[in-house]
Design an enzyme around this catalytic site. Structure first.
Site, PDB file in Angstrom:
ATOM      1  CG  ASP A  67       3.105  -3.764  20.688  1.00 38.65           C
ATOM      2  OD1 ASP A  67       2.278  -3.424  19.815  1.00 38.65           O
ATOM      3  OD2 ASP A  67       4.336  -3.635  20.531  1.00 38.65           O
ATOM      4  CG  ASP A 136      14.817   0.119  21.900  1.00 36.97           C
ATOM      5  OD1 ASP A 136      14.235  -0.544  21.007  1.00 36.97           O
ATOM      6  OD2 ASP A 136      14.282   0.406  22.990  1.00 36.97           O
ATOM      7  CG  HIS A 138      11.309  -2.115  20.618  1.00 35.98           C
ATOM      8  ND1 HIS A 138      11.075  -0.929  21.276  1.00 35.98           N
ATOM      9  CD2 HIS A 138      10.693  -1.984  19.424  1.00 35.98           C
ATOM     10  CE1 HIS A 138      10.351  -0.132  20.508  1.00 35.98           C
ATOM     11  NE2 HIS A 138      10.107  -0.750  19.384  1.00 35.98           N
ATOM     12  CD  GLU A 143      11.583  -0.733  24.802  1.00 34.03           C
ATOM     13  OE1 GLU A 143      12.340  -1.006  23.857  1.00 34.03           O
ATOM     14  OE2 GLU A 143      10.920   0.318  24.851  1.00 34.03           O
TER      15      GLU A 143
END
Ligand code: PGA
Length: 260
Positions: A67, A136, A138, A143
């Site tokens: 990413d 979270d 990810h 996400e």
């Protein structure tokens, strides 16, 4: 999933680094999928050490990063291109033209994403994908709520991720809210996955990833469906696993041919 629990992040990172180094040594050409963030830094240190002290060569390695933030140039010190150069590429004999990080400055983001997928395919696909894990859930920057079949695309970061990453910036206001990330479907096509997670802050999400129901609510749970995943964690991140003793027992009783 193979869960490898070690005393601390140093020992686990060194072991993961050794494992990846051996894959590089034994392959003719290898396509790595690489990750950024605080977690993999010590593992990259081990790869650099092996290059400097043990002759590990990256001459036949090519790579695709997971990413990149949208809006940061490669020379911005918080861009993931900069991170990769700084933590790995500048210190080993890799051909930088064979290292890819999504271009967060691309004018046409969908075209950049489609080209990234195409380039990965043309390179023969990722043989070994390194992953960190967001608090979270990810993987990459996929996400919660991301399609489990998603491909490389734009994502908007959650408030949680912006807060988690604000420590690398001067303030949370500087954290870009958009990124390009490989999709979950993209990540799942890697032949093998090595995920790293350390510290008590990751204990809840590790439990969810390993023991929770597969759900886009915690994207990392999809790794339960991948046939070849190694999870390197420390005692703190492993603390909430129901079957912790079993995972340790499995590791300690590996047949010799399966040890690494
Ligand atoms: P961290 O991030 O390594 O900085 O904890 C992990 C991730 O977001 O994948």
């Amino acid at each position: 999933m193979e869960i490898i629990v070690r005393e601390n992040a140093e020992i686990a990172s060194k072991q993961a680094g050794k494992y990846i180094a051996n894959k590089i040594r034994h392959a003719n050409d290898i396509v790595l999928g690489l990750a950024t963030g605080g977690t993999p830094v010590k593992m990259y240190n081990e790869l650099v050490r092996q290059h400097k002290e043990e002759g590990l060569s990256f001459a036949k390695v090519s790579s695709f990063n997971l990413d990149e933030y949208i809006g940061l140039t490669g020379d911005h010190d918080q861009s993931y291109r900069y991170f990769m150069n700084d933590n790995l590429f500048n210190h080993v004999d890799i051909d930088k033209s064979k290292t890819r990080v999504p271009n967060g400055m691309a004018e046409d983001i969908p075209t950049e994403c489609a080209a990234y997928e195409e380039d990965m395919k043309n390179a023969g696909g990722v043989a070994l994908q390194v992953l960190g894990l967001g608090t979270d859930g990810h993987i990459g920057f996929n996400e919660p709520g991301s399609s489990l079949a998603s491909r490389t695309r734009i994502k908007t970061l959650t408030k949680q991720t912006c807060e988690d990453n604000a420590r690398f910036f001067n303030s949370i206001a500087e954290v870009p809210i958009h990124c390009i990330t490989m999709g979950i479907g993209t990540i799942m096509e890697a032949e093998e996955i090595v995920l790293l997670a350390f510290g008590e802050g990751k204990a809840d999400v590790i439990k969810e990833m390993v023991e929770g129901a597969i759900s886009a609510e915690c994207p990392a749970t999809i790794l339960q469906m991948h046939p070849n995943v190694k999870i390197f964690i420390d005692d703190a991140a492993a603390a909430k696993l129901t079957h912790l003793e079993y995972h340790k027992y499995v590791y300690n009783n590996k047949p010799a041919w399966q040890q690494f």
